[in-house]
Design a protein around this motif. Structure first.
Motif, PDB file in Angstrom:
ATOM      1  N   ASP A   1     -16.673   3.626  -0.950  1.00 40.13           N
ATOM      2  CA  ASP A   1     -16.794   4.052   0.442  1.00 40.13           C
ATOM      3  C   ASP A   1     -15.451   4.511   0.997  1.00 40.13           C
ATOM      4  O   ASP A   1     -15.392   5.377   1.860  1.00 40.13           O
ATOM      5  CB  ASP A   1     -17.324   2.906   1.309  1.00 40.13           C
ATOM      6  CG  ASP A   1     -18.706   2.473   0.874  1.00 40.13           C
ATOM      7  OD1 ASP A   1     -19.606   3.343   0.820  1.00 40.13           O
ATOM      8  OD2 ASP A   1     -18.891   1.283   0.563  1.00 40.13           O
ATOM      9  N   ARG A   2     -14.392   3.894   0.510  1.00 38.59           N
ATOM     10  CA  ARG A   2     -13.039   4.271   0.919  1.00 38.59           C
ATOM     11  C   ARG A   2     -12.060   3.820  -0.143  1.00 38.59           C
ATOM     12  O   ARG A   2     -12.384   3.018  -1.007  1.00 38.59           O
ATOM     13  CB  ARG A   2     -12.683   3.711   2.285  1.00 38.59           C
ATOM     14  CG  ARG A   2     -12.738   2.204   2.381  1.00 38.59           C
ATOM     15  CD  ARG A   2     -12.704   1.704   3.795  1.00 38.59           C
ATOM     16  NE  ARG A   2     -11.357   1.555   4.293  1.00 38.59           N
ATOM     17  CZ  ARG A   2     -10.998   0.709   5.234  1.00 38.59           C
ATOM     18  NH1 ARG A   2     -11.890  -0.061   5.809  1.00 38.59           N
ATOM     19  NH2 ARG A   2      -9.760   0.625   5.631  1.00 38.59           N
ATOM     20  N   ALA A   3     -10.847   4.360  -0.056  1.00 37.47           N
ATOM     21  CA  ALA A   3      -9.801   4.007  -1.013  1.00 37.47           C
ATOM     22  C   ALA A   3      -8.517   3.717  -0.247  1.00 37.47           C
ATOM     23  O   ALA A   3      -8.273   4.298   0.816  1.00 37.47           O
ATOM     24  CB  ALA A   3      -9.579   5.147  -2.006  1.00 37.47           C
ATOM     25  N   VAL A   4      -7.731   2.820  -0.802  1.00 33.00           N
ATOM     26  CA  VAL A   4      -6.467   2.459  -0.184  1.00 33.00           C
ATOM     27  C   VAL A   4      -5.376   2.485  -1.252  1.00 33.00           C
ATOM     28  O   VAL A   4      -5.589   2.059  -2.381  1.00 33.00           O
ATOM     29  CB  VAL A   4      -6.563   1.084   0.525  1.00 33.00           C
ATOM     30  CG1 VAL A   4      -6.865  -0.036  -0.443  1.00 33.00           C
ATOM     31  CG2 VAL A   4      -5.327   0.789   1.325  1.00 33.00           C
ATOM     32  N   GLY A   5      -4.255   3.061  -0.887  1.00 30.29           N
ATOM     33  CA  GLY A   5      -3.080   3.067  -1.755  1.00 30.29           C
ATOM     34  C   GLY A   5      -1.990   2.261  -1.089  1.00 30.29           C
ATOM     35  O   GLY A   5      -2.046   1.986   0.117  1.00 30.29           O
TER      36      GLY A   5
ATOM     37  N   ILE B   1      -1.221  -9.544  -5.058  1.00 30.53           N
ATOM     38  CA  ILE B   1      -0.777  -9.218  -3.697  1.00 30.53           C
ATOM     39  C   ILE B   1      -1.522  -7.985  -3.184  1.00 30.53           C
ATOM     40  O   ILE B   1      -1.990  -7.956  -2.042  1.00 30.53           O
ATOM     41  CB  ILE B   1       0.749  -9.000  -3.666  1.00 30.53           C
ATOM     42  CG1 ILE B   1       1.452 -10.339  -3.905  1.00 30.53           C
ATOM     43  CG2 ILE B   1       1.198  -8.353  -2.363  1.00 30.53           C
ATOM     44  CD1 ILE B   1       2.920 -10.215  -4.225  1.00 30.53           C
ATOM     45  N   LEU B   2      -1.641  -6.964  -4.023  1.00 29.02           N
ATOM     46  CA  LEU B   2      -2.342  -5.749  -3.600  1.00 29.02           C
ATOM     47  C   LEU B   2      -3.807  -6.033  -3.299  1.00 29.02           C
ATOM     48  O   LEU B   2      -4.363  -5.509  -2.316  1.00 29.02           O
ATOM     49  CB  LEU B   2      -2.200  -4.654  -4.647  1.00 29.02           C
ATOM     50  CG  LEU B   2      -0.777  -4.177  -4.929  1.00 29.02           C
ATOM     51  CD1 LEU B   2      -0.781  -3.070  -5.976  1.00 29.02           C
ATOM     52  CD2 LEU B   2      -0.051  -3.745  -3.678  1.00 29.02           C
ATOM     53  N   LEU B   3      -4.445  -6.868  -4.120  1.00 31.84           N
ATOM     54  CA  LEU B   3      -5.840  -7.232  -3.852  1.00 31.84           C
ATOM     55  C   LEU B   3      -5.966  -8.000  -2.534  1.00 31.84           C
ATOM     56  O   LEU B   3      -6.878  -7.749  -1.739  1.00 31.84           O
ATOM     57  CB  LEU B   3      -6.400  -8.065  -5.010  1.00 31.84           C
ATOM     58  CG  LEU B   3      -6.723  -7.276  -6.273  1.00 31.84           C
ATOM     59  CD1 LEU B   3      -6.868  -8.216  -7.471  1.00 31.84           C
ATOM     60  CD2 LEU B   3      -7.984  -6.445  -6.074  1.00 31.84           C
ATOM     61  N   ASP B   4      -5.039  -8.930  -2.297  1.00 37.38           N
ATOM     62  CA  ASP B   4      -5.075  -9.696  -1.043  1.00 37.38           C
ATOM     63  C   ASP B   4      -4.848  -8.794   0.164  1.00 37.38           C
ATOM     64  O   ASP B   4      -5.538  -8.919   1.186  1.00 37.38           O
ATOM     65  CB  ASP B   4      -4.034 -10.818  -1.061  1.00 37.38           C
ATOM     66  CG  ASP B   4      -4.410 -11.957  -1.993  1.00 37.38           C
ATOM     67  OD1 ASP B   4      -5.595 -12.063  -2.377  1.00 37.38           O
ATOM     68  OD2 ASP B   4      -3.508 -12.748  -2.340  1.00 37.38           O
TER      69      ASP B   4
END
Length: 132
Positions: free
Chosen positions: A25-29, A88-91
């Motif tokens: 649905d969306r992506a985050v970098g 950390i990125l997952l959190d």
């Protein structure tokens, strides 16, 4: 209950494959001082736009900079490994993308070929994260 699928998209081969496989649905970098950050995040945004997936970049301050040297240490871990980075990125993704009352599904691309040199790409790492 509504659900949202969010992909952690770095612009690397693993996350781009996950982008095309899952159509989230969306992506985050994330921008945390990594080498090639600008090129990777620009590519990630363009690839997400190509298939109509909204993409945003989140700044993280305080992660240790990656060592750009090639090679591994005495235990076979890459010198570029940043301890705890994938966790950390997952959190951050979970906290940033959570919508009250909705189920959140996070997707991350990690190559089995990276398991030896990057401990947070090993199946056990993700299995422990999923069960907590």
């Amino acid at each position: 209950m509504n659900s949202t699928t969010v992909l952690l998209l770095s612009g690397g081969l693993d996350s781009v494959a996950a982008l095309h496989h899952t159509r989230p649905d969306r992506a985050v970098g994330f921008s945390y001082g990594q080498p090639h950050r600008d090129a990777e995040l620009t590519a990630a945004g363009a690839l997400a736009a190509d298939i109509g997936v909204p993409f945003e970049v989140v700044q993280i301050i305080g992660l240790r900079k990656m060592d750009t040297s090639s090679g591994v240490n005495a235990r076979g871990v890459s010198l570029a490994f940043v301890p705890g980075r994938n966790g950390i990125l997952l959190d951050f993704a979970a906290a940033h993308c959570h919508v009250p009352g909705e189920s959140l599904h996070l997707v991350v691309g990690a190559s089995f070929d990276d398991c030896a040199a990057f401990p947070d790409c090993r199946p056990g790492f993700f299995e422990r994260r999923a069960s907590s």
